[in-house]
Design an enzyme around this catalytic site. Structure first.
Site, short mmCIF file in Angstrom:
data_model
loop_
_atom_site.label_atom_id
_atom_site.label_comp_id
_atom_site.label_asym_id
_atom_site.label_seq_id
_atom_site.Cartn_x
_atom_site.Cartn_y
_atom_site.Cartn_z
N ILE A 35 0.91 -1.32 0.05
CA ILE A 35 0.08 -0.06 -0.13
C ILE A 35 1.04 1.10 -0.02
CG2 ILE A 35 -0.27 0.40 2.34
CD1 ILE A 35 -3.25 0.71 1.90
N ASN A 91 11.85 -8.52 7.13
CA ASN A 91 12.10 -7.72 8.25
C ASN A 91 11.44 -8.67 9.36
OD1 ASN A 91 13.10 -5.26 7.17
ND2 ASN A 91 11.07 -4.68 6.71
N GLY A 97 12.53 -2.99 11.97
CA GLY A 97 11.40 -2.32 11.49
C GLY A 97 10.08 -3.30 11.15
N GLN A 98 9.91 -4.30 11.54
CA GLN A 98 8.66 -5.05 11.18
C GLN A 98 7.42 -4.60 11.94
OE1 GLN A 98 8.65 -9.27 12.58
NE2 GLN A 98 6.80 -9.60 11.48
N SER A 99 6.67 -4.10 10.93
CA SER A 99 5.54 -3.41 11.71
C SER A 99 4.07 -4.16 11.41
CB SER A 99 5.16 -2.24 10.62
OG SER A 99 5.07 -2.44 9.56
N HIS A 104 6.15 -11.87 6.03
CA HIS A 104 6.09 -11.38 4.54
C HIS A 104 7.42 -11.03 4.02
CE1 HIS A 104 5.66 -7.92 7.44
NE2 HIS A 104 6.21 -7.07 6.72
N LEU A 105 7.23 -11.49 2.80
CA LEU A 105 8.46 -11.04 1.78
C LEU A 105 8.25 -9.86 1.21
CD1 LEU A 105 11.10 -12.91 1.71
CD2 LEU A 105 10.00 -13.70 -0.56
P1 AMP Z 1 7.13 -4.43 7.54
O1 AMP Z 1 7.68 -2.97 8.00
O2 AMP Z 1 8.12 -5.11 7.09
O3 AMP Z 1 6.30 -5.18 8.66
O4 AMP Z 1 6.19 -4.22 6.15
C1 AMP Z 1 4.79 -3.81 6.31
C2 AMP Z 1 4.39 -3.58 4.85
O5 AMP Z 1 2.88 -3.69 4.85
C3 AMP Z 1 4.75 -1.95 4.70
O6 AMP Z 1 5.56 -1.81 3.55
C4 AMP Z 1 3.32 -1.50 4.55
O7 AMP Z 1 3.51 -0.37 3.54
C5 AMP Z 1 2.43 -2.59 4.06
N1 AMP Z 1 1.05 -2.65 4.45
C6 AMP Z 1 0.58 -2.05 5.52
N2 AMP Z 1 -0.83 -2.16 5.43
C7 AMP Z 1 -1.24 -2.60 4.05
C8 AMP Z 1 -2.31 -3.00 3.29
N3 AMP Z 1 -3.60 -2.63 3.99
N4 AMP Z 1 -2.13 -3.39 2.15
C9 AMP Z 1 -0.90 -3.50 1.44
N5 AMP Z 1 0.25 -3.41 2.12
C10 AMP Z 1 0.11 -2.98 3.48
#
Ligand code: AMP
Ligand code: ZN
Length: 118
Positions: A35, A91, A97-99, A104-105
């Protein structure tokens, strides 16, 4: 097959409860557009089964993690990135910085990518 976790954003995308631009799906994995793209191509490849972090990876997940890589490569080829190059990144944990706490790759490409990442 799928074991959704309560309040997991990506489990909700898998279940169709939150919209996403899906680019690939099979019985093990799903890919969709990020996104907030950090490159001209930025897709996420995720297991259908909820695994919170790569740190939880176990030997029974070997095939699943392999399929994440194979699908990333397929999407890179389909997107015309095989020759120019691309990057896959996962991550894990706060320092990385895993959010979103569903494995997820990241598949990134379409521009020159700096190394090392910050
Ligand atoms: P990370 O920071 O490695 O955990 O990556 C999480 C990723 O998820 C980030 O690049 C966000 O932009 C992405 N993300 C968060 N919410 C969504 C969503 N609803 N649809 C698609 N990607 C998302
Ligand atoms: Zn999940």
């Amino acid at each position: 097959m799928t074991t959704p976790a309560t309040d997991c954003l990506f489990c909700k995308i898998i279940a169709g409860q939150i919209p996403a631009e899906i680019t690939y799906r099979d019985d093990q994995v799903l890919s969709f557009k990020d996104i907030g793209p950090k490159a001209p191509l930025h897709e996420l490849v995720i297991p259908l089964r909820h695994i919170a972090t790569l740190a939880d990876g176990a030997s029974e997940d070997v095939e699943l993690y392999g399929q994440l890589m194979v699908v990333a490569a397929k999407r890179a080829r389909e997107s015309g990135l095989a020759a120019g190059g691309f990057r896959v990144v996962m991550n894990a944990g706060p320092d990385a910085g895993q959010s979103v706490h569903h494995v997820h790759l990241h598949l990134l490409g379409g521009r020159a990518l700096a190394w090392p990442p910050g």
